[in-house]
Design a protein around this motif. Structure first.
Motif, mmCIF file in Angstrom:
data_model
loop_
_atom_site.group_PDB
_atom_site.id
_atom_site.type_symbol
_atom_site.label_atom_id
_atom_site.label_comp_id
_atom_site.label_asym_id
_atom_site.label_seq_id
_atom_site.Cartn_x
_atom_site.Cartn_y
_atom_site.Cartn_z
ATOM 1 N N UNK A 48 10.163 -0.533 1.880
ATOM 2 C CA UNK A 48 8.988 -1.311 2.207
ATOM 3 C C UNK A 48 8.999 -2.645 1.457
ATOM 4 N N UNK A 49 9.512 -2.646 0.235
ATOM 5 C CA UNK A 49 9.633 -3.888 -0.532
ATOM 6 C C UNK A 49 10.579 -4.855 0.174
ATOM 7 N N UNK A 177 -5.423 -3.611 4.702
ATOM 8 C CA UNK A 177 -4.254 -3.221 3.893
ATOM 9 C C UNK A 177 -3.436 -2.157 4.621
ATOM 10 N N UNK A 178 -4.116 -1.205 5.263
ATOM 11 C CA UNK A 178 -3.404 -0.184 6.043
ATOM 12 C C UNK A 178 -2.645 -0.824 7.204
ATOM 13 N N UNK A 179 -3.254 -1.821 7.837
ATOM 14 C CA UNK A 179 -2.582 -2.524 8.927
ATOM 15 C C UNK A 179 -1.335 -3.243 8.407
ATOM 16 N N UNK A 180 -1.449 -3.908 7.254
ATOM 17 C CA UNK A 180 -0.288 -4.604 6.689
ATOM 18 C C UNK A 180 0.832 -3.608 6.399
ATOM 19 N N UNK A 181 0.488 -2.466 5.807
ATOM 20 C CA UNK A 181 1.502 -1.444 5.524
ATOM 21 C C UNK A 181 2.168 -0.993 6.812
ATOM 22 N N UNK A 182 1.371 -0.759 7.858
ATOM 23 C CA UNK A 182 1.972 -0.326 9.135
ATOM 24 C C UNK A 182 2.855 -1.424 9.728
ATOM 25 N N UNK A 187 8.240 -3.532 10.848
ATOM 26 C CA UNK A 187 9.231 -4.578 10.610
ATOM 27 C C UNK A 187 10.489 -3.982 10.015
ATOM 28 N N UNK A 188 10.309 -3.041 9.080
ATOM 29 C CA UNK A 188 11.451 -2.389 8.450
ATOM 30 C C UNK A 188 12.237 -1.578 9.481
#
Length: 191
Positions: A48-49, A177-182, A187-188
């Protein structure tokens, strides 16, 4: 300049100044994050990083048209240099009277200042340790996406710019924040 709900013009300088004041020292329902058609397994924090480092280069491209509409964003975003490294922060004005921002790689000084504010607390957002501070006008969350490095984080800032804006700013911040993580997970997975 864009008109606010009362017909007054809100200039870009006022918006930037309000954002900077909210970061330096300064609760209505939030839209739910978009859902993919099939569950995506969570990548490891190091994966994720890596996704964050690639996405941070085009921070204002984070939201697609459907997500912009779901949040009530009708104006172009603004990029602001509040990040460390080769990244820019992105801020959107929302029709509900809030400003919504995401800051990839927030500056260490800002993270430490926020962590030392009265009422700062550690919460969990989508399985990630998150430091949160809030007052009546803003909510700030810093999400650590790597357990071994505090640099690998992003921040969400939700601030009110209209008196009748939603009150649950931290609920909106958590949803975003949950949307950004998803988005980072998507993207990953596409890389």
């Amino acid at each position: 300049m864009s008109p606010n709900r009362e017909g007054h013009r809100v200039g870009p300088a006022a918006i930037v100044l309000a954002t900077l004041l909210a970061l330096v020292g300064c609760s209505s329902a939030a839209p739910s994050p978009s859902k993919s058609s099939s569950p995506t397994p969570s990548p490891s924090p190091s994966d994720l990083a890596q996704a964050l480092s690639r996405y941070a280069m085009s921070s204002c491209a984070l939201l697609d048209d459907q997500e912009l509409a779901a949040y009530g964003i009708t104006q172009p975003p603004r990029e602001i240099d509040l990040s460390e490294g080769p990244a820019l922060s992105c801020y959107w004005l929302v029709s509900t009277g809030i400003q919504l921002g995401w800051i990839p790689y927030p500056r260490e000084e800002a993270r430490k200042t926020k962590a030392n504010e009265p009422g700062a607390q550690v919460i969990e957002v989508a399985g990630y340790s998150t430091m949160q501070t809030a007052d009546k006008e803003s909510c700030y969350q810093n999400v650590r996406i790597s357990s071994d490095d505090s640099y690998n984080s992003f921040s969400i800032l939700v601030g009110r710019y209209e008196p009748d804006a939603p009150k649950d700013l931290c609920g909106i911040a958590t949803s975003f924040a949950k949307l950004v993580i998803s988005k980072l997970q998507q993207y990953d997975g596409a890389a």
